[in-house]
Write a protein that holds these residues in place. Structure first.
Motif, mmCIF file in Angstrom:
data_model
loop_
_atom_site.group_PDB
_atom_site.id
_atom_site.type_symbol
_atom_site.label_atom_id
_atom_site.label_comp_id
_atom_site.label_asym_id
_atom_site.label_seq_id
_atom_site.Cartn_x
_atom_site.Cartn_y
_atom_site.Cartn_z
ATOM 1 N N TRP A 119 42.302 15.887 74.680
ATOM 2 C CA TRP A 119 43.310 17.019 74.299
ATOM 3 C C TRP A 119 43.851 16.595 72.897
ATOM 4 O O TRP A 119 44.050 17.350 71.984
ATOM 5 N N LEU A 120 44.196 15.482 72.623
ATOM 6 C CA LEU A 120 44.822 14.977 71.506
ATOM 7 C C LEU A 120 43.852 15.126 70.205
ATOM 8 O O LEU A 120 44.233 15.367 69.304
ATOM 9 N N ALA A 121 42.761 14.450 70.827
ATOM 10 C CA ALA A 121 41.760 14.591 69.728
ATOM 11 C C ALA A 121 41.561 15.816 69.105
ATOM 12 O O ALA A 121 40.944 16.141 67.754
ATOM 13 N N GLY A 122 41.549 17.179 69.888
ATOM 14 C CA GLY A 122 41.438 18.411 69.691
ATOM 15 C C GLY A 122 42.396 18.900 68.635
ATOM 16 O O GLY A 122 42.198 19.931 68.127
ATOM 17 N N LEU A 123 43.670 18.146 68.536
ATOM 18 C CA LEU A 123 44.496 18.503 67.787
ATOM 19 C C LEU A 123 44.538 18.042 66.124
ATOM 20 O O LEU A 123 45.167 18.544 65.250
ATOM 21 N N LEU A 124 43.639 17.088 66.135
ATOM 22 C CA LEU A 124 43.377 16.530 64.798
ATOM 23 C C LEU A 124 42.430 17.368 64.050
ATOM 24 O O LEU A 124 41.355 17.766 64.395
ATOM 25 N N PRO A 125 42.620 17.557 62.666
ATOM 26 C CA PRO A 125 41.810 18.363 61.655
ATOM 27 C C PRO A 125 40.554 17.601 61.543
ATOM 28 O O PRO A 125 40.484 16.317 61.198
ATOM 29 N N THR A 126 39.442 18.375 61.868
ATOM 30 C CA THR A 126 38.313 17.513 62.042
ATOM 31 C C THR A 126 37.375 17.771 60.621
ATOM 32 O O THR A 126 36.468 17.150 60.268
ATOM 33 N N ASP A 127 37.757 18.776 60.220
ATOM 34 C CA ASP A 127 37.009 19.359 58.910
ATOM 35 C C ASP A 127 37.203 18.445 57.515
ATOM 36 O O ASP A 127 36.419 18.435 56.764
ATOM 37 N N ARG A 128 38.290 17.782 57.451
ATOM 38 C CA ARG A 128 38.360 17.120 56.127
ATOM 39 C C ARG A 128 37.093 16.142 55.922
ATOM 40 O O ARG A 128 36.724 16.139 54.874
ATOM 41 N N TRP A 129 37.030 15.243 56.893
ATOM 42 C CA TRP A 129 36.077 14.286 56.668
ATOM 43 C C TRP A 129 34.627 15.074 56.650
ATOM 44 O O TRP A 129 33.741 14.654 55.936
ATOM 45 N N GLU A 130 34.504 16.010 57.496
ATOM 46 C CA GLU A 130 33.185 16.587 57.653
ATOM 47 C C GLU A 130 32.856 17.401 56.215
ATOM 48 O O GLU A 130 31.706 17.286 55.632
ATOM 49 N N ARG A 131 33.857 17.965 55.451
ATOM 50 C CA ARG A 131 33.654 18.388 54.128
ATOM 51 C C ARG A 131 33.079 17.266 53.283
ATOM 52 O O ARG A 131 32.257 17.578 52.324
ATOM 53 N N HIS A 132 33.977 16.069 53.115
ATOM 54 C CA HIS A 132 33.420 15.108 52.549
ATOM 55 C C HIS A 132 32.150 14.698 52.535
ATOM 56 O O HIS A 132 31.397 14.409 51.656
ATOM 57 N N LEU A 133 31.899 14.445 53.796
ATOM 58 C CA LEU A 133 30.440 14.137 54.143
ATOM 59 C C LEU A 133 29.319 15.131 53.626
ATOM 60 O O LEU A 133 28.294 14.667 53.357
ATOM 61 N N ASP A 134 29.565 16.241 54.074
ATOM 62 C CA ASP A 134 28.856 17.541 53.392
ATOM 63 C C ASP A 134 28.482 17.400 52.054
ATOM 64 O O ASP A 134 27.511 17.731 51.582
ATOM 65 N N ALA A 135 29.601 17.133 51.328
ATOM 66 C CA ALA A 135 29.610 17.052 49.788
ATOM 67 C C ALA A 135 28.641 16.021 49.505
ATOM 68 O O ALA A 135 27.767 16.071 48.656
ATOM 69 N N LEU A 136 28.886 14.722 50.147
ATOM 70 C CA LEU A 136 27.968 13.683 49.918
ATOM 71 C C LEU A 136 26.528 13.933 50.198
ATOM 72 O O LEU A 136 25.711 13.420 49.331
ATOM 73 N N GLU A 137 26.137 14.528 51.322
ATOM 74 C CA GLU A 137 24.917 14.584 51.622
ATOM 75 C C GLU A 137 24.135 15.761 50.769
ATOM 76 O O GLU A 137 23.246 15.400 50.316
ATOM 77 N N THR A 138 24.901 16.662 50.032
ATOM 78 C CA THR A 138 24.554 17.617 49.047
ATOM 79 C C THR A 138 24.108 16.898 47.710
ATOM 80 O O THR A 138 23.180 17.088 47.146
ATOM 81 N N GLU A 139 25.208 15.936 47.439
ATOM 82 C CA GLU A 139 24.819 15.053 46.277
ATOM 83 C C GLU A 139 23.661 14.282 46.260
ATOM 84 O O GLU A 139 22.704 14.043 45.456
ATOM 85 N N VAL A 140 23.550 13.680 47.439
ATOM 86 C CA VAL A 140 22.177 12.773 47.736
ATOM 87 C C VAL A 140 20.905 13.759 47.669
ATOM 88 O O VAL A 140 19.995 13.269 46.961
ATOM 89 N N CYS A 141 20.769 14.802 48.320
ATOM 90 C CA CYS A 141 19.791 15.493 48.279
ATOM 91 C C CYS A 141 19.455 16.226 46.889
ATOM 92 O O CYS A 141 18.370 16.208 46.177
ATOM 93 N N ARG A 142 20.838 16.385 46.218
ATOM 94 C CA ARG A 142 20.454 16.823 44.807
ATOM 95 C C ARG A 142 19.846 15.854 43.942
ATOM 96 O O ARG A 142 18.742 16.097 42.984
#
Length: 120
Positions: free
Chosen positions: A78-101
């Motif tokens: 329940w506590l973990a569900g309160l934490l924003p999860t998108d921050r790291w996901e956005r950073h990792l998605d951007a990194l993945e995009t850059e690696v693919c590019r």
């Protein structure tokens, strides 16, 4: 979950749980680590036992307490569900995009052209 949250709300009970994390302890050994009375420690142990966070067994004349972290799982989830999860996901998605590019550019231009771009 509410009973577990209530049990860990008290700092004395949290300290008892921390003590039991490392090793099982007799009630008397737990009591000696606090400045409060032994009956008060016994009441805290009873709350922890009733919430399922500790288990006890009689060994001779001593009552040995062990941590049982299982009841913490729903509260942790329940506590973990309160934490924003998108921050790291956005950073990792951007990194993945850059690696693919970068891989795509190297594949399209080849290694020779890639070296020329960086030396020019």
């Amino acid at each position: 979950m509410d009973e577990v949250a209530t049990a860990i709300a008290d700092p004395v009970r949290r300290r008892i749980l921390t003590l039991l994390r490392d090793e099982p302890l007799a009630a008397g050994d737990i009591a000696t680590r606090f400045t409060i009375s032994r009956p008060a420690v016994s009441r805290h142990l009873r709350v922890l036992r009733e919430s399922g966070l500790v288990r006890d067994e009689m060994v001779g004349r001593r009552r040995i307490y062990r941590l049982d972290p299982g009841p913490l799982a729903p509260l942790i989830d329940w506590l973990a569900g309160l934490l924003p999860t998108d921050r790291w996901e956005r950073h990792l998605d951007a990194l993945e995009t850059e690696v693919c590019r970068t891989r795509r550019e190297r594949r399209d231009h080849g290694p020779a052209e890639h070296r020329r771009e960086h030396t020019a």
